[in-house]
Scaffold this motif. Structure first.
Motif, short mmCIF file in Angstrom:
data_model
loop_
_atom_site.label_atom_id
_atom_site.label_comp_id
_atom_site.label_asym_id
_atom_site.label_seq_id
_atom_site.Cartn_x
_atom_site.Cartn_y
_atom_site.Cartn_z
N SER A 100 -32.88 46.68 25.57
CA SER A 100 -31.48 47.13 24.76
C SER A 100 -31.30 48.71 25.15
CB SER A 100 -31.84 46.99 23.18
OG SER A 100 -31.94 45.51 22.92
N PHE A 101 -32.58 49.26 25.20
CA PHE A 101 -32.66 50.59 25.60
C PHE A 101 -31.84 50.89 26.79
CE2 PHE A 101 -34.62 54.21 27.98
CZ PHE A 101 -34.49 55.28 27.20
N SER A 102 -32.05 50.30 27.86
CA SER A 102 -31.45 50.16 29.08
C SER A 102 -30.04 50.23 29.10
CB SER A 102 -32.05 49.26 30.23
OG SER A 102 -33.49 49.54 30.45
N ARG A 103 -29.54 49.30 28.22
CA ARG A 103 -28.17 49.13 28.20
C ARG A 103 -27.44 50.38 27.57
NH1 ARG A 103 -23.95 45.48 27.89
NH2 ARG A 103 -22.42 45.98 26.71
N ARG A 104 -27.87 50.94 26.69
CA ARG A 104 -27.40 52.16 25.82
C ARG A 104 -27.78 53.34 26.66
NH1 ARG A 104 -28.80 53.41 20.15
NH2 ARG A 104 -26.72 54.08 19.98
N LEU A 105 -28.74 53.46 27.63
CA LEU A 105 -28.95 54.58 28.67
C LEU A 105 -27.65 54.65 29.56
CD1 LEU A 105 -31.08 56.66 29.15
CD2 LEU A 105 -32.08 55.13 30.85
N PHE A 106 -27.23 53.36 29.87
CA PHE A 106 -26.10 53.59 30.84
C PHE A 106 -24.78 53.45 30.12
CE2 PHE A 106 -27.53 53.11 35.04
CZ PHE A 106 -28.80 52.98 34.93
N GLY A 107 -24.64 54.14 28.79
CA GLY A 107 -23.45 54.58 28.10
C GLY A 107 -22.76 53.28 27.65
N LYS A 108 -23.39 52.19 27.35
CA LYS A 108 -22.82 50.98 26.87
C LYS A 108 -23.33 50.81 25.37
CE LYS A 108 -20.46 49.10 30.26
NZ LYS A 108 -20.59 47.82 30.87
N ALA A 109 -22.20 50.55 24.44
CA ALA A 109 -22.51 50.20 23.07
C ALA A 109 -23.49 49.05 23.24
CB ALA A 109 -21.36 49.72 22.37
N PRO A 110 -24.36 48.83 21.97
CA PRO A 110 -25.16 47.69 21.96
C PRO A 110 -24.31 46.54 21.66
CG PRO A 110 -25.66 49.49 20.24
CD PRO A 110 -24.58 49.79 20.92
N ASP A 111 -25.12 45.36 22.39
CA ASP A 111 -24.32 44.14 22.50
C ASP A 111 -25.41 43.05 22.62
OD1 ASP A 111 -23.15 41.83 23.14
OD2 ASP A 111 -21.89 42.55 24.67
N PRO A 112 -26.21 42.65 21.30
CA PRO A 112 -27.16 41.75 21.52
C PRO A 112 -27.02 40.44 21.99
CG PRO A 112 -26.72 42.87 19.14
CD PRO A 112 -25.69 43.29 19.69
N ILE B 9 -32.52 57.39 23.66
CA ILE B 9 -33.67 58.18 24.18
C ILE B 9 -34.32 58.85 22.62
CG2 ILE B 9 -34.58 60.09 25.54
CD1 ILE B 9 -32.38 59.65 27.50
N TYR B 10 -33.28 59.39 21.92
CA TYR B 10 -33.90 59.94 20.76
C TYR B 10 -34.50 58.89 19.79
CZ TYR B 10 -33.86 62.85 16.45
OH TYR B 10 -34.19 63.60 15.27
N ALA B 11 -33.88 57.76 19.62
CA ALA B 11 -34.39 56.59 19.15
C ALA B 11 -35.64 56.20 19.51
CB ALA B 11 -33.24 55.66 18.91
N PHE B 12 -35.70 56.13 21.04
CA PHE B 12 -36.86 55.47 21.44
C PHE B 12 -38.18 56.35 21.30
CE2 PHE B 12 -39.70 55.23 25.37
CZ PHE B 12 -39.58 53.96 25.79
N GLU B 13 -37.74 57.72 21.58
CA GLU B 13 -39.19 58.90 21.40
C GLU B 13 -39.48 58.68 19.78
OE1 GLU B 13 -40.71 61.00 23.46
OE2 GLU B 13 -39.91 59.30 24.55
N MET B 14 -38.40 58.51 18.76
CA MET B 14 -38.94 58.44 17.27
C MET B 14 -39.73 57.25 17.16
SD MET B 14 -37.97 61.35 16.33
CE MET B 14 -38.11 61.40 14.62
N ALA B 15 -39.16 56.14 17.90
CA ALA B 15 -39.99 54.88 17.55
C ALA B 15 -41.36 55.16 18.10
CB ALA B 15 -39.24 53.73 18.43
N ARG B 16 -41.42 55.55 19.23
CA ARG B 16 -42.88 55.88 19.91
C ARG B 16 -43.92 56.55 18.83
NH1 ARG B 16 -45.24 59.94 23.01
NH2 ARG B 16 -43.15 60.95 23.12
N TRP B 17 -43.12 57.54 18.12
CA TRP B 17 -43.77 58.54 17.11
C TRP B 17 -44.20 57.39 16.00
CZ3 TRP B 17 -41.57 61.03 12.63
CH2 TRP B 17 -42.71 62.21 12.07
N ARG B 18 -43.07 56.63 15.42
CA ARG B 18 -43.60 55.90 14.44
C ARG B 18 -44.81 54.97 14.88
NH1 ARG B 18 -38.06 56.01 13.42
NH2 ARG B 18 -37.74 53.90 14.69
N ARG B 19 -44.86 54.44 15.75
CA ARG B 19 -45.95 53.53 16.30
C ARG B 19 -47.33 54.43 15.99
NH1 ARG B 19 -42.96 51.84 20.26
NH2 ARG B 19 -43.99 53.05 21.77
N THR B 20 -47.25 55.74 16.27
CA THR B 20 -48.46 56.34 16.31
C THR B 20 -48.46 57.32 15.13
OG1 THR B 20 -47.77 57.74 17.81
CG2 THR B 20 -48.71 55.98 18.84
#
Ligand SMILES: Nc1ncnc2c1ncn2[C@@H]1O[C@H](COP(=O)(O)OP(=O)(O)O)[C@@H](O)[C@H]1O
Ligand SMILES: [Mg+2]
Lengths: 308, 253
Positions: A100-112, B9-20
């Motif tokens: 899911s992270f990869s998708r948003r990194l490439f500028g796309k809205a989440p799409d479960p 990225i921001y959420a990813f980094e904050m999630a990493r923080w919450r895990r530890t």
């Protein structure tokens, strides 16, 4: 057909002074499967890395659907999914989160729903809650493919995608690649397995020592370079080829027990029939016969003159 | 602007923080508490007031800064170093993300964590010493500025480091001494003139001084100088990051 990627005069010399790419020109056609074939160290990964923005070229230009991949990198990169050669993944995140992270990194809205489809296509759905580091090598490879497909790229790079993937999964992977192409995705793959290029690709480019040696339609390449041989197992060994058969340029092998006739694809039918008739007239009896066709491997060796 | 990428990225980094979260919060809070017990209560009761406040209260701004500095550096450096180490940074480098967006998300996340940490330590401190904050807005401004500035420094270290040793050594060998000698536990006005002069080369002095001023209305140097120096470091680190991104230093071959 129009090019979706056009690579112009790309050269790359690494900081070590090693020249990995030397004036590479290459066009990838929209919607094709293109196999980039070359020995280790030929520069395949370097070329892919330059197109994807991981490595800077010293000279030249890359256009991705008309977008310069440096000046207009956003538009260019948004179209591309990259599956790297090395199994480089996150460690502690779950499969679902990382895709899911990869998708948003490439500028796309989440799409479960899309993420779910990709994970199912790659048989990773059962693993969606697992931490990435608990996956096997084959699963990590598929995870990297899932990440690359998460943002619905129009172009997919697969850098040696089947390395470390077992045969059953490999077949599934190729099915996926074919269905992607059917949906209009352009695919560029590098591989060590020449059979794979032969089986999968529409066109094949051969790279060696940083130079593109040739680019050819696969079937044309096979036809052009694929030598065929008819091998006859003789009932009685021959000392020498009878002069009556001289025009066929036959070779004797295996202590005179085998006759080998080399021919190409062009109009050989007639001559094959004639050969068999002439053999009968010369009273040469054969027990068995079979034909062989040179593989891409042999073509490759012929082209760049090295054994792999 | 690739908003989705920044948010991810921001959420990813904050999630990493919450895990530890244990390491991330409990250990700085615990060590700060120990400082209060040792320096504030045990030893502090034998120390006269400094600049008109009790010693226990005097060290609060410095202790918060100490944690914010070290956590900013270690959070941000780890955040960008780890994907370099595993190689998963290829994805970031191949994504349609600008350098400004990379910086905003990584440094923003690291700064957020240390700001939260700073506020938690502040809350902890109120349990031990009577606190007064004369200029709460300035207090927040200094907290945020410091967190961002040193998260930037951490980001630079995370890109420069080529091994875990460097990643841990730099904060240990440089940041901790600078923070300790930057006036966390004393006013540099207490020092002999030579050491006082030397201390003025320590960037942390200005951060702690400004921060302490926001609490008690007085610092080692004036508010203007503190602000000026803080912005100076911010500008310096931004310039270094800009250079890194322009040259692809340690990021792109
Ligand atoms: N970062 C680098 N620095 C120096 N040399 C490199 C670097 N990356 C690759 N090379 C060299 O460039 C050549 C081409 O490498 P690569 O593109 O990975 O080849 P391939 O993918 O075809 O095996 C190799 O000789 C390799 O050692
Ligand atoms: Mg390679």
């Amino acid at each position: 057909m129009e090019a979706i990627i056009s690579i112009r005069s790309i050269s790359k010399t690494y900081a070590t002074g090693f020249k990995a790419l030397d004036q590479v020109d290459l066009d990838i056609r929209r919607g094709e499967i293109f196999a980039l074939l070359g020995p280790n160290g030929a520069g395949k990964t370097t070329l892919i890395s330059i197109v994807c923005g991981l490595v800077r070229a010293n000279t030249g230009q890359v256009l991705v659907d008309g977008h310069d991949n440096v000046a207009d990198y956003r538009a260019a990169r948004a179209m591309i999914g990259l599956v790297p050669q090395e199994l480089t993944t996150e460690a502690f995140e779950s499969v679902w989160d990382t895709v899911s992270f990869s998708r948003r990194l490439f500028g796309k809205a989440p799409d479960p729903a899309h993420i779910e489809k990709v994970l199912k296509d790659l048989s990773l759905w059962d693993k969606r809650h697992s931490r990435v580091m608990t996956l096997s090598g084959g699963m990590k490879r598929r995870l990297l493919i899932a990440k690359a497909l998460s943002h619905e790229p129009r172009i997919l790079f697969l850098d040696e995608p089947t390395a470390g993937v077992d045969v059953a999964l490999r077949a599934g992977m190729w099915d996926l690649v074919r269905s992607l192409r059917a949906s209009g995705v352009t695919i560029i793959l590098t591989t060590h397995y020449l059979e794979e290029a032969e089986e999968m690709a529409d066109r094949i480019g051969v790279i060696d020592k940083g130079r593109i040696v040739l680019v050819e339609d696969k079937t044309a390449l096979m036809r052009k370079l694929g030598r065929k041989q008819l091998i006859l197992q003789l009932a009685q060994p021959l000392e020498e080829v009878p002069t009556a058969l001289a025009r066929y340029h036959l070779e004797l092998a295996n202590g005179g027990t085998e006759l080998i006739y080399s021919y190409d694809d062009k109009g050989e039918r007639g001559s094959l029939a004639e050969l068999l008739q002439d053999l009968g007239r010369a009273q040469i009896v054969f027990r068995d016969l079979h034909t062989t066709q040179s593989s891409l491997e042999e073509i490759f060796v012929e082209l760049i003159g090295t054994k792999r | 602007m690739n908003r989705h990428a920044v948010a991810a990225i921001y959420a990813f980094e904050m999630a990493r923080w919450r895990r530890t979260v244990m390491q991330s919060i409990i250990s700085p809070v615990l060590s700060t508490t120990l400082y209060f017990v040792v320096f504030g209560a045990a030893i502090g009761s034998h120390i006269p007031q400094v600049d008109g406040v009790s010693y226990g209260a005097f060290i609060v701004p410095g202790l918060i800064m100490l944690s914010v500095l070290t956590q900013s550096v270690s959070n941000a450096s780890f955040g960008i170093y780890f994907p370099r180490f595993t190689g998963s940074i290829y994805e970031l480098l191949s994504a349609p993300v600008s350098y400004v967006e990379v910086l905003l998300s990584y440094v923003g996340a690291a700064a957020t964590k240390s700001i939260i940490l700073g506020l938690i330590i502040l809350a902890t401190a109120t349990l031990f010493v009577p606190l007064r904050i004369d200029h709460p807005v300035w207090m927040l401004i200094f907290l945020v500025l410091t967190a961002f500035t040193f998260s930037l420094l951490g980001f630079i270290i995370g890109i420069w480091a080529d091994g875990f040793e460097k990643l841990q050594l730099v904060p240990l060998l440089i940041i901790t001494p600078l923070a300790f000698l930057g006036g966390s536990f004393y006013s540099i006005n207490m020092l002999p003139p030579l050491w006082r002069t030397i201390s003025l080369f320590n960037p942390v002095v200005y951060l702690i001084s400004g921060f302490r001023w926001s609490f008690y209305g007085q610092g080692d140097v004036s508010l203007e100088v503190s602000l000026l120096m803080t912005f100076g470091f911010l500008a310096l680190f931004i310039a270094i990051v800009a250079w890194i991104f322009r040259t692809g230093y340690r990021l792109k071959a």
